[in-house]
Design a protein around this motif. Structure first.
Motif, PDB file in Angstrom:
ATOM      1  N   GLU A   1       0.826  -1.200   0.000  1.00 31.39           N
ATOM      2  CA  GLU A   1       0.000   0.000   0.000  1.00 31.39           C
ATOM      3  C   GLU A   1       0.869   1.263   0.000  1.00 31.39           C
ATOM      4  OE1 GLU A   1      -2.687  -0.247   3.319  1.00 31.39           O
ATOM      5  OE2 GLU A   1      -3.316  -2.266   2.764  1.00 31.39           O
ATOM      6  N   LEU A   2       2.102   1.158   0.485  1.00 28.80           N
ATOM      7  CA  LEU A   2       2.988   2.313   0.546  1.00 28.80           C
ATOM      8  C   LEU A   2       3.707   2.586  -0.767  1.00 28.80           C
ATOM      9  CD1 LEU A   2       4.561   1.671   4.054  1.00 28.80           C
ATOM     10  CD2 LEU A   2       2.842   3.367   3.456  1.00 28.80           C
ATOM     11  N   LYS A   3       3.633   1.663  -1.712  1.00 24.95           N
ATOM     12  CA  LYS A   3       4.360   1.825  -2.970  1.00 24.95           C
ATOM     13  C   LYS A   3       3.987   3.127  -3.672  1.00 24.95           C
ATOM     14  CE  LYS A   3       5.508  -0.480  -7.311  1.00 24.95           C
ATOM     15  NZ  LYS A   3       5.731   0.762  -7.985  1.00 24.95           N
ATOM     16  N   SER A   4       2.699   3.437  -3.734  1.00 24.17           N
ATOM     17  CA  SER A   4       2.288   4.671  -4.421  1.00 24.17           C
ATOM     18  C   SER A   4       2.827   5.910  -3.703  1.00 24.17           C
ATOM     19  CB  SER A   4       0.759   4.743  -4.534  1.00 24.17           C
ATOM     20  OG  SER A   4       0.179   4.737  -3.243  1.00 24.17           O
ATOM     21  N   VAL A   5       2.907   5.864  -2.380  1.00 26.87           N
ATOM     22  CA  VAL A   5       3.447   6.988  -1.615  1.00 26.87           C
ATOM     23  C   VAL A   5       4.920   7.181  -1.948  1.00 26.87           C
ATOM     24  CG1 VAL A   5       3.953   7.849   0.709  1.00 26.87           C
ATOM     25  CG2 VAL A   5       1.781   6.675   0.252  1.00 26.87           C
ATOM     26  N   PHE A   6       5.673   6.080  -1.955  1.00 26.88           N
ATOM     27  CA  PHE A   6       7.105   6.176  -2.253  1.00 26.88           C
ATOM     28  C   PHE A   6       7.350   6.559  -3.710  1.00 26.88           C
ATOM     29  CE2 PHE A   6       7.546   3.280   1.511  1.00 26.88           C
ATOM     30  CZ  PHE A   6       8.170   4.228   2.313  1.00 26.88           C
ATOM     31  N   ASP A   7       6.500   6.072  -4.610  1.00 31.70           N
ATOM     32  CA  ASP A   7       6.640   6.461  -6.018  1.00 31.70           C
ATOM     33  C   ASP A   7       6.450   7.967  -6.180  1.00 31.70           C
ATOM     34  OD1 ASP A   7       7.174   3.888  -6.841  1.00 31.70           O
ATOM     35  OD2 ASP A   7       5.114   3.472  -7.493  1.00 31.70           O
TER      36      ASP A   7
END
Length: 59
Positions: A40-46
Motif C-alpha cells: 500500500e505504501l508503494k504509491s506513496v514512495f513512487d
C-alpha cells in the motif's frame, strides 16, 4: 522472536534494589507489519521519488 545477550544489573529504587535485565535491542522491534500492507505504501514512495527527481532536474 529475537534473542539477546544482556546482563543483570542492580537498578536503584528509592525503597529497594531489584535486579533488572538490560539489553541493547530496542523494544520497538516487536512491531510487525504484514507484507501485503507494505504494498500500500508503494504509491506513496513512487510519488516522493518523482518529486525528488523533479527537484534534482531543476538544479
Amino acid at each position: 522472536m529475537a534473542k539477546a545477550n544482556g546482563e543483570l544489573v542492580p537498578v536503584p529504587i528509592p525503597t529497594a534494589s531489584d535486579p533488572k535485565v538490560l539489553s541493547m535491542i530496542p523494544s520497538n522491534l516487536g512491531f510487525v507489519i504484514k507484507s501485503e500492507r507494505l504494498l500500500e505504501l508503494k504509491s506513496v514512495f513512487d510519488e516522493l521519488h518523482q518529486k525528488f527527481l523533479a527537484k534534482q532536474s531543476n538544479k
